[in-house]
Scaffold this motif. Structure first.
Motif, PDB file in Angstrom:
ATOM      1  N   LYS A   2       0.824  -1.197   0.000  1.00 25.31           N
ATOM      2  CA  LYS A   2       0.000   0.000   0.000  1.00 25.31           C
ATOM      3  C   LYS A   2       0.869   1.263   0.000  1.00 25.31           C
ATOM      4  CE  LYS A   2      -4.032  -1.942   2.239  1.00 25.31           C
ATOM      5  NZ  LYS A   2      -4.968  -1.846   3.336  1.00 25.31           N
ATOM      6  N   LYS A   4       3.841   1.645  -1.417  1.00 30.76           N
ATOM      7  CA  LYS A   4       4.355   1.861  -2.765  1.00 30.76           C
ATOM      8  C   LYS A   4       3.287   2.478  -3.661  1.00 30.76           C
ATOM      9  CE  LYS A   4       7.885  -1.688  -2.893  1.00 30.76           C
ATOM     10  NZ  LYS A   4       8.353  -2.895  -3.566  1.00 30.76           N
ATOM     11  N   ARG A   5       2.077   2.004  -3.521  1.00 25.91           N
ATOM     12  CA  ARG A   5       0.985   2.531  -4.342  1.00 25.91           C
ATOM     13  C   ARG A   5       0.696   3.987  -3.967  1.00 25.91           C
ATOM     14  NH1 ARG A   5      -5.169   0.604  -5.083  1.00 25.91           N
ATOM     15  NH2 ARG A   5      -5.466   1.725  -7.022  1.00 25.91           N
ATOM     16  N   ILE A   7       2.833   6.143  -2.649  1.00 26.65           N
ATOM     17  CA  ILE A   7       3.965   6.936  -3.138  1.00 26.65           C
ATOM     18  C   ILE A   7       3.843   7.140  -4.643  1.00 26.65           C
ATOM     19  CG2 ILE A   7       6.461   6.900  -3.508  1.00 26.65           C
ATOM     20  CD1 ILE A   7       6.725   5.666  -0.733  1.00 26.65           C
ATOM     21  N   SER A   8       3.426   6.109  -5.364  1.00 25.34           N
ATOM     22  CA  SER A   8       3.304   6.228  -6.822  1.00 25.34           C
ATOM     23  C   SER A   8       2.186   7.193  -7.215  1.00 25.34           C
ATOM     24  CB  SER A   8       3.080   4.854  -7.459  1.00 25.34           C
ATOM     25  OG  SER A   8       1.813   4.329  -7.094  1.00 25.34           O
ATOM     26  N   ILE A   9       1.254   7.471  -6.348  1.00 23.14           N
ATOM     27  CA  ILE A   9       0.193   8.445  -6.625  1.00 23.14           C
ATOM     28  C   ILE A   9       0.637   9.848  -6.197  1.00 23.14           C
ATOM     29  CG2 ILE A   9      -2.142   9.170  -5.976  1.00 23.14           C
ATOM     30  CD1 ILE A   9      -2.848   6.194  -5.736  1.00 23.14           C
ATOM     31  N   MET A  11       3.820  11.120  -5.626  1.00 27.55           N
ATOM     32  CA  MET A  11       5.023  11.640  -6.285  1.00 27.55           C
ATOM     33  C   MET A  11       4.699  12.374  -7.588  1.00 27.55           C
ATOM     34  SD  MET A  11       7.583  11.493  -4.428  1.00 27.55           S
ATOM     35  CE  MET A  11       8.947  11.772  -5.503  1.00 27.55           C
ATOM     36  N   PRO A  12       3.882  11.819  -8.478  1.00 29.13           N
ATOM     37  CA  PRO A  12       3.572  12.575  -9.703  1.00 29.13           C
ATOM     38  C   PRO A  12       2.829  13.888  -9.426  1.00 29.13           C
ATOM     39  CG  PRO A  12       2.997  10.259  -9.981  1.00 29.13           C
ATOM     40  CD  PRO A  12       3.370  10.453  -8.546  1.00 29.13           C
TER      41      PRO A  12
END
Length: 140
Positions: A2, A4-5, A7-9, A11-12
């Protein structure tokens, strides 16, 4: 997983905001033209400020006024003219102010009073005064 997901949302979004803000600042600073000084702003440079003195006088209707006045000259040469005509300037100020009432001294009428003073004083100085400054202004 969760994290990683998440962070992936996030960061952009953060990177997008940084690029957007940085781009806006860059465009304003380097690409857009800087505002030019207008002709009016260039010609309204203040001249020398000459203190005329303190005035305590009776107004029409029994009220009194105590004020300290300075004038702003039109250019550097105006200071000499203003200082040489100080006694005539004081006489015009006393004459004009003592003909006014308490109502004429109210803040909403002060610009009109300044314009009248400037007109009177420019008659004495040959249009060497561009503004009047009331350094103190007490009326009762």
């Amino acid at each position: 997983m969760k994290i990683k997901r998440l962070i992936s949302i996030i960061m952009p979004v953060v990177l997008g905001l940084a690029v957007g803000v940085g781009g806006t600042i860059g465009v304003q600073k380097f690409i857009l033209p800087k505002p030019a000084v207008t002709a009016q702003a260039a010609t309204t440079e203040d001249g020398p400020v000459v203190e005329i003195g303190e005035f305590t006088l009776n107004l029409q209707g029994g009220a009194f006024l105590k004020t300290q006045i300075a004038v702003v000259g039109t250019d550097k040469k105006a200071e000499t003219t203003i200082k040489s005509k100080t006694n005539f300037i004081k006489d015009r100020i006393n004459t004009l102010l003592s003909s006014k009432t308490l109502t004429d001294m109210q803040p909403q009428n002060r610009d009109k009073l300044k314009k009248e003073l400037i007109t009177q004083l420019n008659e004495v100085t040959g249009n060497k005064i561009q503004d009047i400054l009331f350094l103190t202004f007490i009326y009762q």
